[in-house]
Design a protein around this motif. Structure first.
Motif, mmCIF file in Angstrom:
data_model
loop_
_atom_site.group_PDB
_atom_site.id
_atom_site.type_symbol
_atom_site.label_atom_id
_atom_site.label_comp_id
_atom_site.label_asym_id
_atom_site.label_seq_id
_atom_site.Cartn_x
_atom_site.Cartn_y
_atom_site.Cartn_z
ATOM 1 N N THR A 953 0.876 -1.093 0.016
ATOM 2 C CA THR A 953 0.033 -0.048 0.072
ATOM 3 C C THR A 953 1.002 1.154 0.190
ATOM 4 O OG1 THR A 953 -0.025 0.080 2.345
ATOM 5 C CG2 THR A 953 -1.720 -1.202 1.414
ATOM 6 N N ILE A 954 0.327 2.256 -0.352
ATOM 7 C CA ILE A 954 1.040 3.521 -0.189
ATOM 8 C C ILE A 954 2.027 3.833 1.175
ATOM 9 C CG2 ILE A 954 1.073 6.216 -0.262
ATOM 10 C CD1 ILE A 954 0.554 4.985 -2.774
ATOM 11 N N SER A 955 1.315 3.183 2.165
ATOM 12 C CA SER A 955 1.871 3.439 3.490
ATOM 13 C C SER A 955 3.040 2.651 3.972
ATOM 14 C CB SER A 955 0.633 3.583 4.792
ATOM 15 O OG SER A 955 0.202 1.972 4.576
ATOM 16 N N THR A 956 3.221 1.597 3.195
ATOM 17 C CA THR A 956 4.405 0.567 3.269
ATOM 18 C C THR A 956 5.506 0.946 2.127
ATOM 19 O OG1 THR A 956 3.464 -0.952 1.608
ATOM 20 C CG2 THR A 956 2.674 -1.017 3.912
ATOM 21 N N LEU A 957 5.275 1.951 1.347
ATOM 22 C CA LEU A 957 6.093 2.178 0.529
ATOM 23 C C LEU A 957 7.769 2.650 1.076
ATOM 24 C CD1 LEU A 957 4.528 4.022 -2.521
ATOM 25 C CD2 LEU A 957 5.180 1.476 -2.151
ATOM 26 N N LYS A 958 8.800 2.032 0.667
ATOM 27 C CA LYS A 958 9.935 2.418 1.014
ATOM 28 C C LYS A 958 10.599 3.776 0.116
ATOM 29 C CE LYS A 958 11.419 -1.410 3.763
ATOM 30 N NZ LYS A 958 10.174 -2.015 3.801
ATOM 31 N N SER A 959 11.531 4.290 0.357
ATOM 32 C CA SER A 959 12.026 5.509 -0.283
ATOM 33 C C SER A 959 12.362 5.043 -1.484
ATOM 34 C CB SER A 959 13.484 6.150 0.380
ATOM 35 O OG SER A 959 14.467 5.126 0.602
ATOM 36 N N PHE A 960 12.939 3.629 -1.810
ATOM 37 C CA PHE A 960 13.471 3.353 -3.127
ATOM 38 C C PHE A 960 12.359 3.025 -3.980
ATOM 39 C CE2 PHE A 960 14.248 -0.260 -0.157
ATOM 40 C CZ PHE A 960 13.203 -0.918 -0.517
ATOM 41 N N ASP A 961 11.057 2.781 -3.415
ATOM 42 C CA ASP A 961 9.865 2.521 -4.167
ATOM 43 C C ASP A 961 9.433 3.881 -4.577
ATOM 44 O OD1 ASP A 961 9.528 -0.095 -3.644
ATOM 45 O OD2 ASP A 961 8.675 0.374 -1.747
ATOM 46 N N LEU A 962 9.325 4.925 -3.879
ATOM 47 C CA LEU A 962 9.150 6.188 -4.143
ATOM 48 C C LEU A 962 9.862 6.733 -5.513
ATOM 49 C CD1 LEU A 962 8.655 7.963 -0.755
ATOM 50 C CD2 LEU A 962 6.726 7.160 -2.156
ATOM 51 N N LEU A 963 11.249 6.634 -5.249
ATOM 52 C CA LEU A 963 12.302 6.965 -6.306
ATOM 53 C C LEU A 963 11.706 6.121 -7.587
ATOM 54 C CD1 LEU A 963 15.563 7.230 -4.283
ATOM 55 C CD2 LEU A 963 14.064 8.921 -5.363
ATOM 56 N N GLY A 964 11.527 4.837 -7.547
ATOM 57 C CA GLY A 964 11.243 4.260 -8.811
ATOM 58 C C GLY A 964 9.786 4.517 -9.462
ATOM 59 N N LEU A 965 8.989 5.129 -8.512
ATOM 60 C CA LEU A 965 7.639 5.497 -9.133
ATOM 61 C C LEU A 965 7.786 6.739 -10.033
ATOM 62 C CD1 LEU A 965 5.396 4.580 -6.234
ATOM 63 C CD2 LEU A 965 4.928 3.581 -8.662
ATOM 64 N N GLY A 966 9.022 7.594 -9.289
ATOM 65 C CA GLY A 966 9.293 8.685 -10.278
ATOM 66 C C GLY A 966 8.100 9.604 -10.713
ATOM 67 N N ALA A 967 7.969 9.870 -11.899
ATOM 68 C CA ALA A 967 6.679 10.942 -12.390
ATOM 69 C C ALA A 967 5.476 10.386 -12.149
ATOM 70 C CB ALA A 967 7.075 11.093 -13.726
ATOM 71 N N ILE A 968 5.416 9.029 -11.802
ATOM 72 C CA ILE A 968 4.000 8.387 -11.772
ATOM 73 C C ILE A 968 3.569 8.792 -10.322
ATOM 74 C CG2 ILE A 968 2.950 6.112 -11.060
ATOM 75 C CD1 ILE A 968 4.049 6.507 -14.105
ATOM 76 N N LEU A 969 4.486 9.442 -9.472
ATOM 77 C CA LEU A 969 3.886 10.045 -8.074
ATOM 78 C C LEU A 969 2.722 11.096 -8.420
ATOM 79 C CD1 LEU A 969 7.172 9.962 -6.009
ATOM 80 C CD2 LEU A 969 5.188 8.427 -5.814
ATOM 81 N N CYS A 970 3.180 11.669 -9.468
ATOM 82 C CA CYS A 970 2.205 13.068 -9.836
ATOM 83 C C CYS A 970 0.770 12.529 -10.115
ATOM 84 C CB CYS A 970 2.605 13.708 -11.099
ATOM 85 S SG CYS A 970 4.328 14.518 -10.699
ATOM 86 N N ALA A 971 0.720 11.170 -10.120
ATOM 87 C CA ALA A 971 -0.968 10.841 -10.217
ATOM 88 C C ALA A 971 -1.445 10.416 -9.017
ATOM 89 C CB ALA A 971 -1.003 9.495 -11.139
ATOM 90 N N LEU A 972 -0.870 10.485 -7.935
ATOM 91 C CA LEU A 972 -1.394 10.174 -6.545
ATOM 92 C C LEU A 972 -2.326 11.449 -6.200
ATOM 93 C CD1 LEU A 972 1.957 9.352 -4.532
ATOM 94 C CD2 LEU A 972 0.284 7.807 -5.437
#
Length: 1130
Positions: A953-972
């Motif tokens: 889930t979003i709450s379990t994502l680690k920093s490297f998951d956030l970095l991997g998502l990159g521009a996809i984070l803009c869809a949150l």
């Protein structure tokens, strides 16, 4: 400069002489008398050289100065010592800034003076000479002389003109080596080659030929051809012409050794005439292999001619020992019929060098494929994997997937030495290797070499932290900067979580250190300046570490420590004492590329404050426009010279300021052209850029000259030298390119008459030619056109060229109809592997139907290349996506490496297709997120697919998951953003701050940022730098409350993200304090919302005006521009 001039005035010590009377010339030694007469006549260079020669064999005594001064008075020469000093200083300074005059003076030196000049300029000994109380440090003198490109050209020309007649030829070759080290490509022009001596001692000729071989890659194609002609002329003289006839060649084994790389300029018919005895002797010499390893620009025709002569000379080219002698000739081996598998493997082993060739890679790949098939006769791929060299790069993903883990493990010593792997191939091989090893350890990782990039982020994170620390310290660390951001953070987060981070920080070197978050730096202790020397720093890191270390170290020492100079604030610069600042300025000047335009502006104001009379002229371009009026007369040359060595965008980010500086440059050039018209020879009278000396002086500035100036003020002679410099320019406008094209056509004539060398030298500018002209070139030089087309950026500027390339390749290839039997593919031409490799970006001209009819094997083999083509439209991408389905089966069956290999083709996937993919790997997501052009619904599908397939889930994502998502984070959405864990967000915020998300998304990110760094009111410069675009989401009250001294620390991309209606709340003082770079990023929409006072402040910021600092501020509501005295020209 001043140090050199002071120590160079050998006669200044005359102020210690006691003047006596009744002296005559008989009291002075003859050479010293000659020098004194030269001083009287103003020939100071001659005088200095005579004094230097006199000192080399005489002891300088104190009474000599007395005699010299007495002689002056006896001759009734009226001057004071200070006036003599000023005259000499002005004279020598002019020589450095007027290299044409220096050339003239060098040409008028007598032989002894010339030899003395060469001795002291090019003797590598660390000499220092003493005369009275004057010490002459030649190391520092030489350093200043060789910093001037014009002076270097003069030394080069005068060496060619006089050295071989006046000095030992071997010494002259050594001098040329030193001078050409500066800029061979500009000095060695074809017309200059004509003045090379054509009669030389054998040793001197060999040494000079060796020098030219070393400089081969630094010279133009026309120069290479001219140098070949010069070498040929001398070599032919040594050939017994009485034995010459049309059936024999002057080329001997020795000639080939001397020619070295220039052997590629031998005509085909000459190669075929080379004596078999001479060819046998040549190839039997051990150094021949090393020589043949460097013929990167050889053509297939010439290579095959050499192979034929070698084979006929008695060396069997199917013999393994002979194959190892052939160098790059093996890349064009053409005798594969009935070949033994062992010979094929030997050839493949040697062909690992072929990626260094200039072009012909399609032909090389075709040969490798043929040899691969032969090498695998009666054997499996598993059996011979380790003996296939880099031919394994040509294996498809399905072939690699079929390999056993044991075979990959056994062949890994070879596989990790191979270059050119695609990301998907690396993923497969790494997975196979690690599945055999079972446990991921430091030892296993250290064996992987460049293939370490195939290890998944989760695998890194699952490793023992102590072993990860060993990886950081070991030889594998050289590959860490090649990892994807999530992979890098997988390593860093595991080490940080282990509590061993403090001891590991010092071991993180190079670019990898830039991934350490600011919040992690805060938590660690034990920093010292020594551990910063080998680390690359983000500006946020540098700001924090500089302030921290300045409490432990003497702050003045810190700017010279690695990249800490990025963290020097204006307050620090302002607080430096005058002596300390001036003594350390050279370090700042030598590291301008690490500084921001704001820091450079601060340096300029500081220098102006403490020593405006000696301010480096280029810094005047950083100050407000009115300060450019001080650039005149003697300051023009140093102003242009120093500007030409720096990046204009660093000094002047705004277009208005840049134009003002360029106007001053043009004024200087026109003024200099009028003054130096006597030195311009036959150049056009109205040419401000008249010749090669002007091009040398301009340096990088040539990229910024306006089209009208190029049209009316640049001579053809200058253009011939400037061509190489223009090819290095990154952002020429269409109008500039058009003027360059017209100059090239005027210089070289119609493209219909161009030679291969001229076409190569014009290089990317052929894209400016008409379709007809391009067709003519493509017909004559198809391989050269292919080679040039692959180098051109941006692609959008080369559509006509790419179209020509497509037509040329299509016409040269027999029509290959699709092997597919579908009705819609009957009679349709199908792209072949050869064509796809040759075409590169020109693959955009395949029709949708042709792509649909591509053979499945061809697609499988070339999917990575097709996925890298930037110009495919949506219909073409869809056709390629459907082809992928045909090759790989249904979407749920696709592996991560399939998805990664798609590149831009992935953009054609619909939301429903994305849902079918296995997206459990953050490494796969990271590659997808690097593609630009995802729609919001596609991005949401990728996000949901990753969360579901990875079980997170979003709450379990680690920093490297956030970095991997990159521009996809803009869809949150806002709820999802607020559920991101603070600790993980803080570790990733520096990269999240590079995203161009919508303002509502950035505002949600800002809320989490405040939970990490505190409320916006407490943020400092390092935090603003760390969070990037997130700072662009501040609300009106927050932005209005910001201290004006923090305004320069917003990242420029953050300024762009501030909505216009919020940007307008900034006070005039805040806007004036933005700094030049941030002010240049203000958008048209933001500007339209500003009032007159704010616009005035914005102009001050753009102009580099100095606002009052806290130390000098009298009224917080006013913005003062500091006015100061005029600098002198000295």
């Amino acid at each position: 400069m001043s140090r050199f001039l002071k120590i160079c005035f050998l006669l200044i010590s005359m102020n210690h002489a006691e003047i006596t009377h009744s002296q005559n010339s008989e009291d002075l030694p003859p050479l010293l008398h000659k020098a004194v007469e030269e001083v009287i006549s103003g020939k100071y260079l001659n005088a200095i050289l005579d004094i230097l020669h006199f000192q080399s064999s005489n002891v300088w005594t104190a009474d000599m100065l007395t005699k010299v001064m007495a002689y002056f008075h006896a001759q009734e020469v009226v001057f004071t010592l200070s006036s003599l000093q000023m005259s000499m200083k002005s004279y020598l300074k002019n020589l450095l800034y007027q290299p044409r005059q220096l050339l003239s003076e060098f040409q008028q030196l007598d032989q002894q003076q010339f030899q003395t000049a060469m001795k002291y300029l090019f003797n590598r000994r660390k000499d220092h000479l003493e005369m009275g109380n004057v010490i002459l440090d030649w190391d520092k003198a030489r350093e200043r002389i060789f910093q001037s490109p014009g002076v270097n050209r003069t030394l080069f020309l005068v060496t060619l003109d006089r050295c071989f007649l006046a000095m030992n030829a071997l010494d002259c070759v050594d001098i040329l080596r030193q001078v050409l080290h500066v800029s061979a490509v500009n000095y060695l022009q074809p017309e200059v080659i004509e003045s090379l001596p054509n009669v030389l001692q054998e040793d001197a000729f060999r040494n000079l030929s060796t020098l030219f071989k070393d400089l081969y890659d630094k010279t133009s194609a026309n120069t290479q051809r001219a140098l070949y002609g010069w070498m040929k002329q001398i070599l032919q003289k040594s050939y017994n012409m009485s034995e010459f006839n049309e059936s024999t060649s002057w080329v001997s084994a020795e000639s080939l050794w001397i020619l070295g790389r220039y052997m590629v300029h031998l005509p085909l018919e000459e190669i075929l005439k080379i004596s078999l005895n001479e060819m046998r002797l040549f190839i039997s010499y051990d150094n021949a292999t090393k020589q043949l390893d460097t013929v990167y620009d050889i053509t297939p025709e010439l290579a095959q001619a050499f192979l034929e002569r070698i084979n006929s000379s008695g060396f069997d080219t199917r013999n393994t020992s002979t194959i190892y002698r052939l160098g790059l000739l093996v890349c064009f081996y053409d005798d594969v019929e009935q070949m033994d598998a062992a010979v094929a493997r030997a050839l493949l082993h040697q062909m690992i060098k072929c990626n260094q060739l200039r072009g012909f890679q399609a032909e090389v790949q075709k040969l490798k494929s043929q040899l691969l098939n032969i090498a695998m006769q009666n054997q499996t791929l598993n059996d011979i994997l380790g003996s296939l060299s880099d031919a394994v790069v040509g294996l498809t993903s399905s072939q690699l997937e079929s390999l056993s883990p044991e075979a990959v493990h056994n062949a890994f010593a070879t596989l990790n030495q191979v270059s050119g792997w695609a990301k998907s191939q690396v993923m497969i091989l790494s997975s196979k290797y690690l599945s055999y090893e079972k446990v991921l350890s430091f030892y296993n990782v250290s064996q992987m070499g460049a293939l370490v990039t195939g290890i998944g982020t989760q695998s890194f994170y699952s490793m023992n932290p102590k072993e990860l620390c060993q990886i950081i310290r070991g030889t594998t660390s050289q590959y860490l900067s090649d990892l994807l951001p999530p992979q890098q953070h997988g390593i860093l987060r595991k080490i940080a979580a282990s509590g061993d981070f403090s001891s590991s920080v010092k071991d993180i070197q190079g670019a990898f250190f830039k991934e350490v978050s600011l919040s992690d730096l805060w938590k660690q202790t034990g920093y010292n300046s020594l551990m910063m020397k080998e680390k690359e720093l983000r500006r946020s890191q540098a700001l924090y570490l500089y302030e921290l270390l300045s409490k432990k170290n003497y702050p003045v020492d810190l700017p010279s420590t690695g990249q800490l100079v990025k963290g020097v604030t204006c307050q620090r610069i302002e607080s430096m004492g005058t002596d300390i600042f001036l003594s350390n300025f050279n370090f700042f000047e030598n590291n301008l590329h690490l500084l921001s335009p704001y820091q450079v502006n601060c340096l300029a104001w500081k220098f102006w404050k403490v020593s405006n009379a000696s301010i480096p002229p280029f810094l005047l371009s950083v100050l407000p426009v009115e300060y450019l009026q001080y650039v005149s007369g003697p300051l023009c040359v140093p102003f242009i010279e120093t500007l030409g060595k720096t990046k204009m965008d660093l000094l002047n980010p705004s277009l208005h300021k840049k134009n003002a500086v360029l106007q001053k440059v043009q004024e200087c050039l026109v003024r200099m052209a009028r003054r130096g018209q006597q030195w311009s020879g036959s150049c056009k009278k109205n040419s401000s850029v008249a010749d090669e000396y002007d091009v040398d002086l301009l340096g990088n500035l040539i990229c910024h000259l306006p089209p009208a100036f190029l049209h009316g003020r640049m001579s053809l002679r200058a253009m011939a030298t400037a061509l190489h410099q223009f090819k290095l320019c990154r952002q020429l406008s269409h109008e500039q390119k058009t003027e360059i094209k017209y100059k090239l056509l005027e210089l070289y004539g119609s493209p219909n008459n161009w030679t291969a060398e001229t076409t190569l030298d014009v290089g990317p500018f052929i894209a400016l030619l008409s379709k007809g002209e391009l067709n003519a070139l493509a017909e004559k030089f198809p391989n050269i056109i292919l080679q040039i087309a692959k180098m051109i950026e941006p692609i959008s500027s080369a559509e006509e060229l790419l179209s020509t390339v497509f037509e040329s390749v299509s016409n040269a290839t027999a029509n290959i109809e699709s092997s597919l039997t579908r009705p819609d593919c009957l009679g349709i031409r199908a792209p072949s592997s050869d064509e796809i490799i040759k075409l590169a970006e020109a693959n955009v001209f395949w029709s949708v139907q042709e792509l649909k009819c591509m053979d499945t094997g061809t697609f499988d083999k070339n999917v990575e290349l097709l996925g890298s083509v930037s110009g495919f439209n949506s219909s073409q991408l869809t056709a390629l996506k459907e082809k992928a389905k045909q090759v790989w089966g249904s979407l749920p069956d696709w592996k991560s490496y399939h998805i990664v290999s798609l590149g831009r083709i992935a953009l054609a996937l619909t939301e429903h297709e994305i849902e079918e993919l296995d997206l459990h790997s953050i490494d796969t997501i990271s590659v997808l997120s690097q593609q630009t052009g995802w729609t919001l619904t596609q991005a949401r599908s990728i996000l949901q697919g990753f969360l579901e397939d990875s079980g997170q889930t979003i709450s379990t994502l680690k920093s490297f998951d956030l970095l991997g998502l990159g521009a996809i984070l803009c869809a949150l959405n806002s709820t999802e953003i607020m559920s991101i864990r603070t600790a993980e967000f803080s570790a990733a915020v520096a990269r999240i701050g590079l995203l161009f998300c919508s303002t509502p998304v950035l505002r949600q990110f800002k809320k989490i940022t405040e939970s990490v760094f505190g409320t916006a009111a407490t943020w400092n410069g390092s935090i603003l730098q760390e969070i990037g675009t997130i700072a662009g989401s501040l609300n009106e009250d927050e932005l209005k409350a910001f201290d004006k001294n923090l305004m320069p620390y917003f990242q420029p991309i953050a300024i762009q993200r501030i909505p216009p209606e919020i940007f307008q709340v900034l006070s005039p003082e805040q806007i004036a304090s933005l700094g030049p770079e941030n002010a240049a990023m203000v958008t048209t929409s933001q500007r339209e919302h500003l009032n007159a006072s704010q616009l005035q402040s914005l102009q001050l910021a753009l102009d580099g005006a100095r606002t009052s600092t806290p130390e000098t501020q009298n009224d917080a509501s006013t913005t003062q521009v500091v006015q100061t005295p005029v600098p002198s020209g000295e």
